[in-house]
Design an enzyme around this catalytic site. Structure first.
Site, short mmCIF file in Angstrom:
data_model
loop_
_atom_site.label_atom_id
_atom_site.label_comp_id
_atom_site.label_asym_id
_atom_site.label_seq_id
_atom_site.Cartn_x
_atom_site.Cartn_y
_atom_site.Cartn_z
N CYS A 276 0.81 -1.23 0.00
CA CYS A 276 0.00 0.00 0.00
C CYS A 276 0.84 1.28 0.00
O CYS A 276 0.62 2.18 -0.81
CB CYS A 276 -0.99 -0.01 1.17
SG CYS A 276 -0.25 0.09 2.82
N HIS A 324 -2.70 1.30 6.96
CA HIS A 324 -3.02 1.22 5.53
C HIS A 324 -3.14 2.64 4.96
O HIS A 324 -3.52 3.57 5.68
CB HIS A 324 -4.33 0.46 5.31
CG HIS A 324 -4.61 0.16 3.87
ND1 HIS A 324 -3.83 -0.72 3.13
CD2 HIS A 324 -5.56 0.62 3.01
CE1 HIS A 324 -4.30 -0.79 1.89
NE2 HIS A 324 -5.35 0.02 1.78
N HIS A 336 -5.74 1.88 -4.41
CA HIS A 336 -4.84 1.36 -3.39
C HIS A 336 -4.43 -0.08 -3.71
O HIS A 336 -5.03 -0.73 -4.59
CB HIS A 336 -5.49 1.42 -2.00
CG HIS A 336 -6.63 0.46 -1.81
ND1 HIS A 336 -6.91 -0.16 -0.61
CD2 HIS A 336 -7.59 0.00 -2.66
CE1 HIS A 336 -7.97 -0.94 -0.73
NE2 HIS A 336 -8.41 -0.86 -1.95
#
Length: 362
Positions: A276, A324, A336
């Site tokens: 990520c 994240h 993402h």
């Protein structure tokens, strides 16, 4: 139409289509039609198909395992980044030590030459040398030069002392950096073990499901994301968000959306795969703005902005531990790299718990 606008429009269309699918009436999963059990017909083995409730438990367990893997991935990336920095610092210190040693050797040669010159000048007291001199004026001029030489020698010795102290400090600093480097290598190894452990546990759990159960589980995951996104949009937040992307922001968005379809891989920064924060950091590097490597450091170091003020290219940080990160595209969508087993994709910005928003080019 510019590339940034096309990307945002595409994102909106994809998100709208996804929402339309998820908004359809719930799919009913009928139980398999039982086979009649007449005479001579073998009794079928009872099915062990998991109920929706059981699958929901599995979904939450998988979310927890992949979340823990993401936390460990951030720890791995942080240790890797620090180790790289420390290695560079050790190289710089080594250069300074070599440079300082050469300077010290040069100063020692000069000091030795000064000492030999003073020895050849004799050891008589200055007043005796003046009395024996045929030309007192010439002697006094020479004496002045001697005093200048003595001052120069003292300065030379002082410089030698400073250089020696610098070398000792460089050696201490290098030793400290080596210890930190080893500690970060150990931290990276531990994080790698934790990542492997969590992902293996998740894969094992998924492998125990039948094909139909995995399909139902995927539906549950989609429904959970849709429910969260719907709740976020229902707050009216999207009507307040109308920021326009900056020039670098458009470049970052283009880079990130160009990676759609590439696989997630922990610790990866492209170009074939990403995690990520690897995706978001590389997108902004391409846009000419270096940012921290991990989602936690991005949250700590980058300028924070209110959700209502966010614009395409901003980074949305998720979960209380900032484990994240995704890039905002506009129209309530993000791009993402979700987790192992998935690919870089577009999703709803509110599909996960938002911690906050940061702006790399504030």
């Amino acid at each position: 139409m510019g590339s940034g606008k096309r990307s945002l429009t595409t994102a909106a269309i994809v998100l709208a289509c996804a929402c339309a699918v998820l908004a359809a009436p719930g799919v009913a999963y009928a139980s398999p039609t039982p086979t009649p059990t007449g005479a001579g017909t073998p009794t079928p083995t009872p099915t062990t198909t998991k109920s929706s409730k059981d699958l929901e438990v599995v979904r939450k367990k998988l979310d927890a395992l992949y979340h823990d893997a993401a936390v460990a991935t951030d720890a791995y990336n942080a240790a890797e980044e620090k180790a790289t920095q420390q290695s560079a610092e050790i190289v710089d210190l080594a250069r300074e030590i070599v440079k300082g040693q050469a300077e010290l050797d040069k100063l020692k040669d000069l000091a030795g030459a000064a000492a030999r010159s003073q020895y050849r000048g004799g050891g008589l007291p200055p007043e005796v040398q003046l009395w024996l001199s045929d030309n007192p004026h010439e002697y006094l001029a020479g004496a002045d030069r001697v005093r200048q030489g003595e001052h120069a020698t003292k300065g030379l010795l002082a410089e030698m002392t400073r250089t020696q102290q610098d070398l000792e400090q460089y050696a201490k600093d290098a030793s400290t950096q080596w210890k930190k480097l080893e500690a970060n290598r150990e931290a990276k190894a531990e994080a790698q073990k934790e990542i492997t452990k969590q992902i293996s546990a998740a894969e094992k759990l998924e492998s125990q499901l039948e094909k139909a159960e995995r399909e139902r589980l995927a539906k549950l995951q989609e429904e959970a994301a849709y429910k969260a996104q719907t709740a976020w949009l229902s707050s009216g937040v999207l009507s307040e968000i109308n920021g326009k992307a900056s020039g670098p922001g458009k470049e970052a968005v283009k880079y990130a959306t160009d990676q759609i379809g590439k696989p997630y891989e922990w610790g990866a920064e492209g170009p074939k795969s990403y995690d990520c924060s690897g995706l978001t950091s590389q997108a902004w590097v391409t846009a000419g703005q270096g940012i921290p490597r991990t989602s936690q450091e991005q949250w700590k170091q980058l300028t924070r902005v209110d959700i209502k003020d966010m614009r395409p290219g901003d980074l949305i940080i998720y979960f209380d531990d900032a484990s994240h990160v995704a890039m905002y595209l506009g129209d309530g969508a993000i791009v993402h790299a979700p987790r192992p087993g998935r690919t870089v994709t577009i999703a709803g910005a509110g599909s996960m718990p938002i911690l906050g928003v940061v702006r790399p080019d504030a």
